[in-house]
Design a protein around this motif. Structure first.
Motif, PDB file in Angstrom:
ATOM      1  N   THR A 214       0.826  -1.212   0.000  1.00 56.49           N
ATOM      2  CA  THR A 214       0.000   0.000   0.000  1.00 56.49           C
ATOM      3  C   THR A 214       0.861   1.262   0.000  1.00 56.49           C
ATOM      4  OG1 THR A 214      -0.170  -0.138   2.403  1.00 56.49           O
ATOM      5  CG2 THR A 214      -2.014  -0.992   1.122  1.00 56.49           C
ATOM      6  N   ILE A 215       2.096   1.163   0.461  1.00 57.58           N
ATOM      7  CA  ILE A 215       2.962   2.342   0.430  1.00 57.58           C
ATOM      8  C   ILE A 215       3.280   2.712  -1.011  1.00 57.58           C
ATOM      9  CG2 ILE A 215       5.335   3.081   0.891  1.00 57.58           C
ATOM     10  CD1 ILE A 215       5.061   2.161   3.653  1.00 57.58           C
ATOM     11  N   GLU A 217       1.433   1.786  -3.544  1.00 56.90           N
ATOM     12  CA  GLU A 217       0.152   2.169  -4.150  1.00 56.90           C
ATOM     13  C   GLU A 217      -0.204   3.608  -3.797  1.00 56.90           C
ATOM     14  OE1 GLU A 217      -2.478  -0.839  -2.761  1.00 56.90           O
ATOM     15  OE2 GLU A 217      -1.945  -2.227  -4.382  1.00 56.90           O
ATOM     16  N   ALA A 218       0.005   3.964  -2.527  1.00 58.88           N
ATOM     17  CA  ALA A 218      -0.276   5.341  -2.116  1.00 58.88           C
ATOM     18  C   ALA A 218       0.550   6.315  -2.946  1.00 58.88           C
ATOM     19  CB  ALA A 218       0.025   5.511  -0.632  1.00 58.88           C
ATOM     20  N   ALA A 219       1.815   5.969  -3.150  1.00 60.95           N
ATOM     21  CA  ALA A 219       2.681   6.845  -3.941  1.00 60.95           C
ATOM     22  C   ALA A 219       2.163   6.962  -5.373  1.00 60.95           C
ATOM     23  CB  ALA A 219       4.107   6.308  -3.937  1.00 60.95           C
ATOM     24  N   ARG A 220       1.674   5.845  -5.903  1.00 60.69           N
ATOM     25  CA  ARG A 220       1.162   5.891  -7.276  1.00 60.69           C
ATOM     26  C   ARG A 220      -0.080   6.774  -7.358  1.00 60.69           C
ATOM     27  NH1 ARG A 220       0.078   0.127  -9.102  1.00 60.69           N
ATOM     28  NH2 ARG A 220      -0.223   1.066 -11.155  1.00 60.69           N
ATOM     29  N   THR A 221      -0.973   6.698  -6.365  1.00 60.23           N
ATOM     30  CA  THR A 221      -2.155   7.556  -6.415  1.00 60.23           C
ATOM     31  C   THR A 221      -1.779   9.019  -6.233  1.00 60.23           C
ATOM     32  OG1 THR A 221      -2.607   7.371  -4.053  1.00 60.23           O
ATOM     33  CG2 THR A 221      -3.662   5.762  -5.475  1.00 60.23           C
TER      34      THR A 221
END
Lengths: 320, 303
Positions: A214-215, A217-221
């Motif tokens: 999720t880290i 993924e968070a960066a991608r969002t």
């Protein structure tokens, strides 16, 4: 450490931890001292203090207890002067104070043999071998491991072969390394690289994979993509664990040192040890072996301290 | 209050109806058409989502609710661009969603802050990725940190903060990019009841004051009713839209409304939809049969 210790975390708790830590070193030293200084514990030999009527005995000679008894009996039967002696340990087990002395003389007194290296010269040479071996291995292994852990296709392409290669014992490449790199430091560094690199790639790839999904993924969002995902998220995210891995791997590099230094012209601390053992200066041998431990363990302690400072945000660093 | 005395959840007061009329006048931000997600599993092809149809208007607050396994998180991930749908389309401002982007902010249940960055740098991350200079990013971050009430904690690291505070950082980090829509995947699920209530009120305050549309995933019925304009109710296996409920509870919302007839009527309807007849327990649950033995004195009763 136990859960209770982490929960309590009080002063008395840390003092207790420190005391136990010191104790873990004192305990083996105590056993060694008992075996060395208490005459009735072990001491399988007799050091001759007076040869008496035994013609081949000399002062300072070490003989087996049974042999000494036999010769004493023979001397008594032939009415010759009785030999005298005191219990002693074999030559390969010097007492703590002798090793301590060797530590000192290793740095202060010129070696007995001509042209033989000083203890610190040998050691410095070894440290350089380790440094270059580990540096080269890391320059290749760390980026490779991070890439293999980040991009699954890259991992699948590289890891099976590396997995296979890491089972090939590094010393087996000794002859090959000498043929290619000559007889001096080249092949030794190569052996350390071969011994460390393949483990390094796999371990670091694993560490990279353990980064919370999720880290990333968070960066991608938040609009991160491509190489920035690697440099701004993956690398900083795994850095404390990567650092820990490197500490362990450095320890492995040291274990390959002795084998590596036997390849080609023997050198460094290994040459010192074999040379001193050949002349039966076992006190020097022990001093040299212990020094390797002190340097390895000492570096790790320093690196652990440094890690705590560098990665204040990482809770796991406190655990050790 | 007796269940039979409740009004229908479809009854809307004058004000509420007028509000929904106003919402319908606004432009569509998110349009989801025939959206489906099918994946291969050990049991063969499984539809996680099938034929989802709905749209979200600008500055609308939509909650998505459903039983576990209904694919509500998958929906959020598809809209965020982290997962790919296998059929249909999802349009943001009329443009198909392809991969993640800063026009959609996402708040995860597990906070997923960057632990190596301070609170301020966490919030600065998005703007810096957009190419803003450090000073500009810092200025933006300060504004949003003040907005979520964490101005004083700008230099703390995430592990030094409580769960509620971390989630505030995550919200600030998502909003600083000024996304068109804020996707929240059970953001308050890991918080204790008190903190959760506080965060809900805080979220409403934020939503009232800035131009943001919210799609909020939850499994908590009260939370959905308290927050939402409309509630998208999903059913599981496959995940399909069961009903889209216009919440008749008037705004501004306060926790005091939890016992109003509209609130209870809506909740009764949600319960009907989400927990219909009790399903038989899965096999491994059925195998659990406690065999209670008395280990205390027979006379020593606690109840």
């Amino acid at each position: 450490m136990s859960l209770i210790a982490t929960l309590a975390g009080t002063d008395s708790e840390t003092r207790k931890r420190a005391l136990l830590g010191i104790g873990s070193f004192l305990l083996p030293l105590l056993v060694w001292s008992l075996v060395s200084y208490v005459p009735f514990i072990w001491h399988p030999k007799v050091e001759v203090t007076a040869p008496g009527g035994v013609d081949y005995f000399q002062v300072g000679m070490l003989v087996d207890k049974s042999q000494f008894a036999d010769e004493s009996n023979t001397a008594r039967e032939q009415n010759l002067a009785l030999p005298a002696g005191k219990p002693a340990n074999p030559i390969y087990l010097p007492a703590p104070h002798e090793v301590a002395q060797a530590f000192y003389t290793g740095f202060t007194r010129e070696p007995v043999q001509k042209d033989a290296p000083w203890l610190h010269e040998s050691l410095w040479h070894s440290i350089q071998i380790i440094f270059w071996g580990f540096l080269i291995s890391s320059i290749v292994g760390v980026p490779l491991g991070i890439l293999a852990g980040t991009y699954s296709s890259f991992g699948r392409l590289s890891e099976p072969f590396i997995e296979y290669f890491r089972y090939l014992p590094a010393p087996a490449f000794g002859a090959l390394a000498v043929a290619i790199l000559g007889i001096y430091d080249g092949p030794k560094i190569a052996i350390i690289v071969i011994g460390t690199l393949f483990q390094q790639v796999l371990i670091i790839a694993n560490t990279t994979r353990k980064l919370e999904a999720t880290i990333v993924e968070a960066a991608r969002t938040l609009g991160t993509r491509g190489a920035k995902l690697l440099t701004r998220v993956v690398v900083p995210g795994i850095l404390p664990d990567l650092y820990r891995d490197q500490r362990i791997l450095l320890g492995w590099a040291w274990t390959y040192l002795i084998v590596a230094e036997l390849i080609g012209t023997s050198s460094g601390i290994t040459f010192y040890i074999t040379q001193q053992a050949r002349y039966q200066h076992f006190d020097n041998v022990y001093a040299a072996i212990m020094l390797i431990g002190i340097i390895g363990f000492g570096t790790d302690l320093v690196l652990a301290r440094l890690g705590k400072r560098l990665f204040r945000w990482d809770l796991a660093q406190d655990r050790r | 209050m007796n269940r039979d005395d409740l009004p229908s959840y479809l009854d809307q007061s004058e004000d509420v109806r007028a509000r929904f009329d106003r919402i319908r006048q606004r432009e569509t931000i998110l349009e989801v058409r025939k959206l489906g997600k099918r994946y291969r599993s050990a049991q063969g092809e499984v539809d996680a989502l099938r034929d989802l149809d709905f749209s979200v208007r600008r500055r609308e607050f939509v909650c998505v609710i459903g039983p576990s396994g209904c694919g509500k998180s998958t929906l959020a991930r598809i809209l965020a661009g982290l997962d790919r749908h296998t059929s249909g389309e999802a349009l943001l401002d009329g443009k198909a969603i392809e991969g993640p982007g800063p026009d959609r902010g996402m708040v995860f249940q597990g906070y997923s802050l960057f632990p190596w960055l301070t609170v301020k740098k966490n919030v600065m991350f998005g703007p810096q990725m957009k190419g803003l200079s450090k000073d500009e990013a810092e200025r933006d971050a300060r504004i949003w940190l003040d907005l979520v009430g964490l101005g004083k904690f700008a230099d703390a690291y995430p592990h030094q903060l409580s769960g509620g505070m971390r989630q505030r950082v995550a919200i600030a980090r998502a909003l600083v990019n000024q996304p068109r829509i804020l996707l929240m995947d059970e953001p308050f699920g890991a918080l204790d009841a008190q903190t959760r209530a506080k965060m809900q009120s805080h979220l409403i305050d934020i939503w009232k004051n800035i131009d943001i549309t919210v799609l909020f995933i939850t499994h908590d019925l009260d939370e959905a009713i308290y927050l939402a304009d409309r509630i998208l109710v999903l059913k599981a296996h496959p995940g399909e839209v069961q009903e889209i409920i216009e919440v008749p509870v008037p705004r501004p919302r306060t926790p005091a409304q939890f016992n109003t007839p509209e609130f209870l009527a809506t909740k009764a309807r949600l319960e009907e939809l989400i927990h219909p007849a009790p399903e038989p327990l899965p096999e491994d649950e059925q195998a659990v049969k406690p065999h209670m033995i008395r280990f205390t004195n027979v006379a020593d009763n606690v109840e």
